[in-house]
Write an enzyme that holds these catalytic residues in place. Structure first.
Site, PDB file in Angstrom:
ATOM      1  N   CYS A 152     -19.525  32.624 -21.652  1.00 41.69           N
ATOM      2  CA  CYS A 152     -20.405  33.302 -22.571  1.00 41.69           C
ATOM      3  C   CYS A 152     -21.547  33.949 -21.825  1.00 41.69           C
ATOM      4  O   CYS A 152     -22.164  33.335 -20.963  1.00 41.69           O
ATOM      5  CB  CYS A 152     -20.942  32.228 -23.505  1.00 41.69           C
TER       6      CYS A 152
ATOM      7  N   ARG B  19      -6.847  49.675 -34.158  1.00 42.23           N
ATOM      8  CA  ARG B  19      -7.851  50.685 -33.806  1.00 42.23           C
ATOM      9  C   ARG B  19      -8.884  50.875 -34.898  1.00 42.23           C
ATOM     10  O   ARG B  19      -9.834  51.607 -34.733  1.00 42.23           O
ATOM     11  CB  ARG B  19      -7.208  51.994 -33.377  1.00 42.23           C
TER      12      ARG B  19
HETATM   13  P1  XMP Z   1     -16.156  26.502 -23.160  1.00 41.35           P
HETATM   14  O1  XMP Z   1     -17.433  26.109 -22.512  1.00 41.35           O
HETATM   15  O2  XMP Z   1     -15.347  25.320 -23.608  1.00 41.35           O
HETATM   16  O3  XMP Z   1     -16.593  27.294 -24.489  1.00 41.35           O
HETATM   17  O4  XMP Z   1     -15.337  27.419 -22.313  1.00 41.35           O
HETATM   18  C1  XMP Z   1     -15.685  27.826 -25.404  1.00 41.35           C
HETATM   19  C2  XMP Z   1     -16.414  28.451 -26.565  1.00 41.35           C
HETATM   20  O5  XMP Z   1     -17.156  29.611 -26.165  1.00 41.35           O
HETATM   21  C3  XMP Z   1     -17.313  30.501 -27.292  1.00 41.35           C
HETATM   22  N1  XMP Z   1     -16.904  31.834 -26.871  1.00 41.35           N
HETATM   23  C4  XMP Z   1     -17.756  32.818 -26.556  1.00 41.35           C
HETATM   24  N2  XMP Z   1     -19.103  32.861 -26.610  1.00 41.35           N
HETATM   25  N3  XMP Z   1     -19.040  35.088 -25.815  1.00 41.35           N
HETATM   26  C5  XMP Z   1     -19.728  34.014 -26.273  1.00 41.35           C
HETATM   27  O6  XMP Z   1     -20.957  34.078 -26.385  1.00 41.35           O
HETATM   28  C6  XMP Z   1     -17.690  35.132 -25.715  1.00 41.35           C
HETATM   29  O7  XMP Z   1     -17.087  36.097 -25.289  1.00 41.35           O
HETATM   30  C7  XMP Z   1     -17.018  33.931 -26.132  1.00 41.35           C
HETATM   31  N4  XMP Z   1     -15.700  33.606 -26.228  1.00 41.35           N
HETATM   32  C8  XMP Z   1     -15.681  32.320 -26.678  1.00 41.35           C
HETATM   33  C9  XMP Z   1     -16.450  29.951 -28.398  1.00 41.35           C
HETATM   34  O8  XMP Z   1     -17.304  29.295 -29.316  1.00 41.35           O
HETATM   35  C10 XMP Z   1     -15.526  28.979 -27.670  1.00 41.35           C
HETATM   36  O9  XMP Z   1     -15.017  27.967 -28.515  1.00 41.35           O
END
Ligand code: XMP
Length: 473
Positions: A299, A399
């Site tokens: 994230c 899209r």
């Molecule tokens: P971990 O730490 O287990 O976290 O890899 C997984 C969680 O991260 C969130 N998630 C995101 N948060 N941008 C974000 O701010 C992203 O692109 C993203 N993709 C996933 C999500 O809650 C997941 O369960």
């Protein structure tokens, strides 16, 4: 009332997992007999408190099947067409709750060849299968004399496909075999179930619904009622999949969406007490809370925007809001930033019922991303759902997908490959049971009550990690 927030002894500090330690408490059970079962949503129970993230490098049917077979649950991601998501959910519901493997012996094999096959597979017994029919059963001890396979065979040990694991274990015990041949309704051989895969020792009992089928969740956007209606025909629960659900439009849409689906809807992500109150007062019913903002390992929200609600702190916020508004038995899922088994138990002590992980499960063979070799090390590709790559897939697929932001809030990278999910999960659950034991909790509900924190200092943290050793020996 305040219960969980007060456990974190410093106000105004958004503490994370690594800032706290759990205090030891009086243990009453051996870790191995500690009950790890919990609820993932109001009406759905699982046997281990682990949930996989709905991300396109983490959860499709293969991982969801493997995780549910071990007692946890996967949430199918939504970065695909509605049809594909429905099919992935169905694949989990149609899968047997234990592995069915297409191993058998051929009647034309010599006894030496049959023995070699049994040794290779590390099994004592196998069916002889001829043109799809089970015509006999072979055990190693009978092969020692040599001779034609068919003359050494015993009567087939069979069960219908769809039998419960307990039924199969009973048949194996009665027949003294370590496998059973599974046949369909026309008596056609499908594969074997093996004793070693029917790991029915708690806590690794498969997470199943009332009909014995594996449990699975499905991710939805608050704005996609069509998807919610279609996937909830098969999924056991839905998980709202937006970074920040405390948003006027999202809550308005969600209030409608929950009325259209027959299953629990887990609402998230939430990060604060007030955010939870907004959701509680607008959305009814709430099937569960998904909590944590900007803590995920992939994230970049916190960096890009400076906004975050670290998971441990956020869980305590939402847990108190749930208690204050009469939703004390609505499960809370801690989501993002979980690295160690102890983090899961820390989340429980802050009010969580289960933990959602992306990175840890991305590392498994069963995650839908390729294994990548760099030098002589193996990795898996893992990316945030708001990363450039994941967003590109979404726009390529649909899209008309609304673009509401112009920035990436996720990154892409590699994580070390750790082998089969079963190994990762067994290790994790062993650690969770040990942690529960140390804090004196005999189950996950007790962890919420008995778990107590202290803030740990920088030097304290150094002390609780391995230290003062020459590590490079
Ligand atoms: P971990 O730490 O287990 O976290 O890899 C997984 C969680 O991260 C969130 N998630 C995101 N948060 N941008 C974000 O701010 C992203 O692109 C993203 N993709 C996933 C999500 O809650 C997941 O369960």
């Amino acid at each position: 009332g305040i219960m969980f927030r007060e456990k974190i002894p410093i106000k105004g500090l958004a503490v994370t997992f690594n800032d706290v330690v759990l205090l030891p408490g009086k243990a009453t059970l051996d870790p191995i007999s500690i009950d790890t079962s919990t609820k993932v949503s109001r009406s759905v129970s699982i046997n281990i408190p682990l949930v996989s993230s709905p991300m396109d490098t983490v959860t499709e049917d293969a991982l969801a099947i493997a995780l549910a077979r071990l007692g946890g649950v996967g949430v199918i991601h939504r970065n695909m067409t509605i049809n594909d998501e429905v099919n992935a959910v169905k694949a989990v519901k149609d899968a047997s709750p234990y592995p069915v493997i297409p191993f058998s012996l051929n009647p034309l094999m010599s006894s030496e060849e049959a023995m070699a096959e049994l040794r290779r597979l590390n099994l004592d017994t196998l069916p002889i299968v001829d043109e799809g029919r089970v015509i006999g059963y072979i055990r190693r001890s009978r092969l020692l004399t040599g001779g034609r396979l068919i003359e050494l065979a015993e009567k087939p040990v069979m069960a219908p496909v769809g039998s419960s694991g307990d039924e199969l274990v009973k048949i194996m015990r009665e027949n003294g075999t370590d496998t059973v041949a599974l046949v369909d309704k026309d008596n056609v051989f499908i594969g074997i179930a093996s004793y070693y895969d029917l790991n029915y020792k708690p806590p690794f009992k498969p997470a199943t619904d009332g009909e014995g089928r594996l449990i699975v969740g499905a991710a939805v956007s608050p704005f996609d009622v069509e998807r919610a209606v279609k996937v909830s025909k098969y999924a056991d629960f839905l998980v709202v999949d937006v970074a920040h659900v405390d948003n006027e439009n999202a809550l308005t849409a969600l209030a409608k969406l929950v009325k259209e689906t027959p299953v629990d809807v887990i609402v998230g992500n939430l990060g604060t007490y007030d955010g939870a109150v907004d959701a509680i007062t607008r959305v009814d019913p709430i099937g569960g809370f998904r909590v944590g903002i900007a803590s995920g390992s992939i994230c970049s929200t916190g960096v890009v925007t400076g906004v975050a609600a670290p998971t441990l702190w956020a869980v305590a916020q939402v847990a108190d809001a749930a208690l204050d508004y009469g939703l004390g038995s609505t499960p809370i899922i801690a989501d993002g930033g979980i690295r160690e088994p102890g983090d899961v138990v820390k989340a429980m002590a802050a009010g969580a019922w289960a933990a959602m992980m992306g990175r840890v499960f991305a590392q498994a063979t069963e995650s839908p991303s390729p294994i990548i070799r760099v030098g002589n090390r193996l990795y898996k590709y893992y990316r945030g759902m708001a990363s450039e790559g994941a967003r590109a897939r979404r726009f390529a697929m649909d899209r008309y997908a609304p673009k509401v932001k112009n920035i990436e809030e996720g990154v892409e990278g590699l994580v070390p490959y750790r082998g089969d999910l079963a190994n990762i999960v067994r290790e994790f659950v062993g650690g969770i049971q040990a942690a529960l034991g140390y804090i004196g909790a005999s189950n996950t509900a007790e962890a919420r009550v008995k778990g107590r924190f202290m803030i740990v200092t920088e030097s304290g943290r150094g002390e609780v990690e391995p230290h003062d050793l020459v590590l490079n020996i």
